[in-house]
Design a protein around this motif. Structure first.
Motif, PDB file in Angstrom:
ATOM      1  N   SER A 121       0.831  -1.209   0.000  1.00  0.00           N
ATOM      2  CA  SER A 121       0.000   0.000   0.000  1.00  0.00           C
ATOM      3  C   SER A 121       0.865   1.258   0.000  1.00  0.00           C
ATOM      4  O   SER A 121       0.550   2.234  -0.689  1.00  0.00           O
ATOM      5  N   ASP A 125       0.844   4.139  -2.847  1.00  0.00           N
ATOM      6  CA  ASP A 125       0.749   5.581  -2.593  1.00  0.00           C
ATOM      7  C   ASP A 125       1.824   6.340  -3.361  1.00  0.00           C
ATOM      8  O   ASP A 125       1.561   7.399  -3.944  1.00  0.00           O
ATOM      9  N   VAL A 141      -7.656  10.088  -6.473  1.00  0.00           N
ATOM     10  CA  VAL A 141      -8.482   9.075  -5.818  1.00  0.00           C
ATOM     11  C   VAL A 141      -7.957   7.728  -6.286  1.00  0.00           C
ATOM     12  O   VAL A 141      -7.771   7.507  -7.488  1.00  0.00           O
ATOM     13  N   ILE A 142      -7.665   6.848  -5.336  1.00  0.00           N
ATOM     14  CA  ILE A 142      -7.232   5.496  -5.687  1.00  0.00           C
ATOM     15  C   ILE A 142      -8.450   4.595  -5.592  1.00  0.00           C
ATOM     16  O   ILE A 142      -9.025   4.421  -4.518  1.00  0.00           O
ATOM     17  N   ASN A 143      -8.862   4.058  -6.731  1.00  0.00           N
ATOM     18  CA  ASN A 143     -10.039   3.192  -6.793  1.00  0.00           C
ATOM     19  C   ASN A 143      -9.575   1.748  -6.745  1.00  0.00           C
ATOM     20  O   ASN A 143      -8.917   1.278  -7.656  1.00  0.00           O
ATOM     21  N   ASP A 144      -9.928   1.039  -5.662  1.00  0.00           N
ATOM     22  CA  ASP A 144      -9.507  -0.361  -5.558  1.00  0.00           C
ATOM     23  C   ASP A 144     -10.586  -1.328  -6.028  1.00  0.00           C
ATOM     24  O   ASP A 144     -10.366  -2.532  -6.037  1.00  0.00           O
ATOM     25  N   CYS A 146     -13.191  -2.486  -4.711  1.00  0.00           N
ATOM     26  CA  CYS A 146     -13.511  -3.453  -3.661  1.00  0.00           C
ATOM     27  C   CYS A 146     -14.968  -3.898  -3.746  1.00  0.00           C
ATOM     28  O   CYS A 146     -15.870  -3.067  -3.833  1.00  0.00           O
ATOM     29  N   LYS A 154     -11.573  -4.556   2.872  1.00  0.00           N
ATOM     30  CA  LYS A 154     -11.889  -3.288   3.551  1.00  0.00           C
ATOM     31  C   LYS A 154     -11.009  -3.120   4.788  1.00  0.00           C
ATOM     32  O   LYS A 154     -10.499  -2.026   5.058  1.00  0.00           O
ATOM     33  N   MET A 157      -7.426  -2.253   3.673  1.00  0.00           N
ATOM     34  CA  MET A 157      -7.344  -0.901   3.126  1.00  0.00           C
ATOM     35  C   MET A 157      -7.463   0.140   4.238  1.00  0.00           C
ATOM     36  O   MET A 157      -6.721   1.117   4.251  1.00  0.00           O
ATOM     37  N   THR A 158      -8.375  -0.081   5.180  1.00  0.00           N
ATOM     38  CA  THR A 158      -8.529   0.849   6.305  1.00  0.00           C
ATOM     39  C   THR A 158      -7.262   0.876   7.143  1.00  0.00           C
ATOM     40  O   THR A 158      -6.782   1.942   7.540  1.00  0.00           O
ATOM     41  N   TYR A 162      -6.453   4.045   4.065  1.00  0.00           N
ATOM     42  CA  TYR A 162      -7.418   4.445   3.046  1.00  0.00           C
ATOM     43  C   TYR A 162      -8.801   4.598   3.666  1.00  0.00           C
ATOM     44  O   TYR A 162      -9.099   4.010   4.705  1.00  0.00           O
ATOM     45  N   LYS A 164     -13.145   5.125   2.369  1.00  0.00           N
ATOM     46  CA  LYS A 164     -14.087   5.135   1.249  1.00  0.00           C
ATOM     47  C   LYS A 164     -14.569   6.563   1.034  1.00  0.00           C
ATOM     48  O   LYS A 164     -15.059   7.209   1.960  1.00  0.00           O
TER      49      LYS A 164
END
Length: 198
Positions: A121, A125, A141-144, A146, A154, A157-158, A162, A164
């Motif tokens: 991650s 970045d 904006v990084i679109n994963d 998910c 989730k 990523m959190t 990151y 949402k």
């Protein structure tokens, strides 16, 4: 010869000399497809991955707008073990000014997976930042992509910092070859983006 990225991800301490990263090569396609299919099937048991679409993303023309690495077994000196199949993959696509698509897979069985996910991650970045600087924008904006049911992704990523910021409906349906000639075209002003399908 295997080329390496000019700034590879940093492998976390417990995995140095065990795993490393390298750029994808053509022979990685099947192994990465199996990884992605297994990952997608955690939320959608019928998910499949088209090998040719993935090949284009990994090593073909669609790879040109991406920065990506596969995670592989390492030799004692930290170099990639020859012939080792990938055990993970992370790719970022410079999609548009201020938008980066992130695709990644790290099986739950990998040792020290959370630490590895955090390291990848951080690399993501840095790559997204490089894309933003190239595009002359302050942020991206990084679109994963998910899946809403994927609590594990989730969580990771959190944990990596990151959050949402947006969501949208993604609809899929099976199609047949006959529909190419029997289905009416879209109404004026409607366009279809079929480029992201696996």
């Amino acid at each position: 010869m295997l080329y390496t990225d000019h700034f590879p991800p940093v492998i976390p301490e417990p995995l140095r000399g065990v795993l490393t990263t390298r750029l994808p090569i053509d022979s990685d396609v099947d192994a990465v497809a199996r990884l992605v299919e297994a990952d997608k099937r955690r939320c959608n048991p019928a998910a499949t991955v088209g090998r040719e679409g993935l090949r284009s993303r990994l090593v073909g023309p669609r790879s040109w707008s991406r920065r990506q690495v596969v995670v592989v077994a390492a030799n004692a000196d930290g170099s990639p073990a020859e012939g080792a199949d990938p055990v993970g993959w992370v790719a970022l696509e410079d999609r548009a000014a201020g938008r980066v698509n992130l695709v990644w897979v790290l099986p739950e069985t990998l040792p020290h997976r959370d630490a590895l996910a955090a390291s990848l991650s951080a690399w993501a970045d840095a790559v997204a930042g490089a894309f933003a600087r190239h595009r002359k924008v302050d942020a991206s904006v990084i679109n994963d992509g998910c899946n809403a049911l994927d609590e594990d992704r989730k969580r990771l990523m959190t944990k990596a910092g990151y959050m949402k910021v947006r969501t949208w409906l993604d609809m899929e349906r099976p199609v047949t070859a006959e529909e190419a000639t029997t289905t009416p075209g879209p109404r004026d002003g409607v366009s279809l983006d079929v480029s992201w399908g696996w």
